[in-house]
Scaffold this motif. Sequence first.
Motif, PDB file in Angstrom:
ATOM      1  N   CYS A  52     -13.232 -57.720  24.978  1.00  0.00           N
ATOM      2  CA  CYS A  52     -13.094 -56.904  23.765  1.00  0.00           C
ATOM      3  C   CYS A  52     -13.766 -57.584  22.571  1.00  0.00           C
ATOM      4  O   CYS A  52     -13.449 -58.721  22.239  1.00  0.00           O
ATOM      5  CB  CYS A  52     -11.608 -56.692  23.463  1.00  0.00           C
ATOM      6  N   PRO A  53     -14.706 -56.910  21.898  1.00  0.00           N
ATOM      7  CA  PRO A  53     -15.353 -57.510  20.721  1.00  0.00           C
ATOM      8  C   PRO A  53     -14.416 -57.573  19.513  1.00  0.00           C
ATOM      9  O   PRO A  53     -14.667 -58.333  18.583  1.00  0.00           O
ATOM     10  CB  PRO A  53     -16.529 -56.575  20.446  1.00  0.00           C
ATOM     11  N   CYS A  61      -8.104 -55.011  21.599  1.00  0.00           N
ATOM     12  CA  CYS A  61      -7.728 -53.906  20.701  1.00  0.00           C
ATOM     13  C   CYS A  61      -7.241 -52.698  21.498  1.00  0.00           C
ATOM     14  O   CYS A  61      -6.438 -51.920  21.029  1.00  0.00           O
ATOM     15  CB  CYS A  61      -8.909 -53.525  19.816  1.00  0.00           C
ATOM     16  N   GLY A  62      -7.731 -52.550  22.717  1.00  0.00           N
ATOM     17  CA  GLY A  62      -7.281 -51.435  23.556  1.00  0.00           C
ATOM     18  C   GLY A  62      -7.990 -50.124  23.278  1.00  0.00           C
ATOM     19  O   GLY A  62      -7.802 -49.150  24.019  1.00  0.00           O
ATOM     20  N   THR A  63      -8.802 -50.062  22.210  1.00  0.00           N
ATOM     21  CA  THR A  63      -9.383 -48.764  21.854  1.00  0.00           C
ATOM     22  C   THR A  63     -10.912 -48.763  21.751  1.00  0.00           C
ATOM     23  O   THR A  63     -11.521 -47.699  21.714  1.00  0.00           O
ATOM     24  CB  THR A  63      -8.837 -48.293  20.481  1.00  0.00           C
ATOM     25  N   CYS A  64     -11.539 -49.934  21.704  1.00  0.00           N
ATOM     26  CA  CYS A  64     -13.007 -49.960  21.546  1.00  0.00           C
ATOM     27  C   CYS A  64     -13.656 -49.437  22.837  1.00  0.00           C
ATOM     28  O   CYS A  64     -12.983 -49.266  23.847  1.00  0.00           O
ATOM     29  CB  CYS A  64     -13.473 -51.385  21.247  1.00  0.00           C
ATOM     30  N   CYS A  67     -12.905 -51.745  25.849  1.00  0.00           N
ATOM     31  CA  CYS A  67     -11.527 -51.629  26.348  1.00  0.00           C
ATOM     32  C   CYS A  67     -11.304 -50.314  27.082  1.00  0.00           C
ATOM     33  O   CYS A  67     -10.687 -50.280  28.144  1.00  0.00           O
ATOM     34  CB  CYS A  67     -10.526 -51.736  25.185  1.00  0.00           C
TER      35      CYS A  67
HETATM   36 ZN   LIG Z   1     -11.295 -53.604  22.494  1.00  0.00          ZN
END
Ligand SMILES: [Zn+2]
Length: 331
Positions: A52-53, A61-64, A67
């Motif tokens: 995850c960047p 972050c779970g959302t990029c 992810c």
């Molecule tokens: Zn992420």
Amino acid sequence: MPFHDITGHRQLLELIARAALRGTLPPSVIFAGPEGVGKRKAAIALAQFFNCPNRSDRDSCGTCPSCSRIARGVHADILVVEPGDTGAIKIDQVRDAIERTAYRPFEGRRRVVIVDDADALNVEAQNALLKTLEEPPAASTFVLVTSKPDVLLPTVLSRCQRLRFGRLAPAEVASVLIRDHDYSDRDAHAAASLSEGSIGLALEGGTDEFVDARAAAAGLLEIVATTKDPRRRLDGAKALSAAARGASDRDELGRRLRALSSILRDLGVLVSRADERVLANADLRPLLQRLQRSFDGDRALRAFAAVDRALAALDRNASPKIVADWLAFQI
Ligand SMILES: [Zn+2]
């Protein structure tokens, strides 16, 4: 699913994240522990964390895009190897995964190969993995996920660091059933109290069976709590051993006995004034409070031990009726 969305295992997940951040997580690891407690999810979360960047020191972050591509199983650098139709993981699948790790990660920082149900690796496949586990290619991590680590060859085990996942608390299982599987409060607690700390096991049974088992157990406890009359106790035993909906007597009684254990354990928790958040049957609080008046600490403990003996007798093929009758006079 990032680490923070995984239920339970807080300390272990923090340790894994810290080691991954510092670069001290061994490149070959085994996530071992009971079926259905989130080991595979943790492996996916680790893959997200590596790549995850936008990650923090503790989590992705779970959302990029990275992810979410990992979560959807379409990230080029995250490989999941799992049993095929035959139920085994074959050497070709392993060779294919190893070949793909020969190159630098394509879109991410670190390639992660997750072997799920690693105990399904056949012997040739395990042997094919040995060299790679010993010295994984640069920027690659191998995660073997299994509930039966001891089935793996000693040569595989010795090359991997084993991380142990424990059982979940019933309250944790219930919260996942409500959040992710649309269970009602009652159904979730009934299933969780009989799940032995495994979300997988809780989902396997029909919710009606769990709810019925718990109701039968509660019924017996309410009878024995207030009466010494042998006839009424025998009636309670009859209600406990009566099979429901064609299930075999033995399975059904086993389920009801486990429900009894679970309620008695909760009574022990209430008596010892331990943290009430660990109650498996928190939704049955009025019942628990009623029973508490008759079941002081000693009685709850004695009854708990008696249910344990009843379960053992049932395992040894004792007649369900005899077991239930005996138990009705012990608790
Ligand atoms: Zn992420």
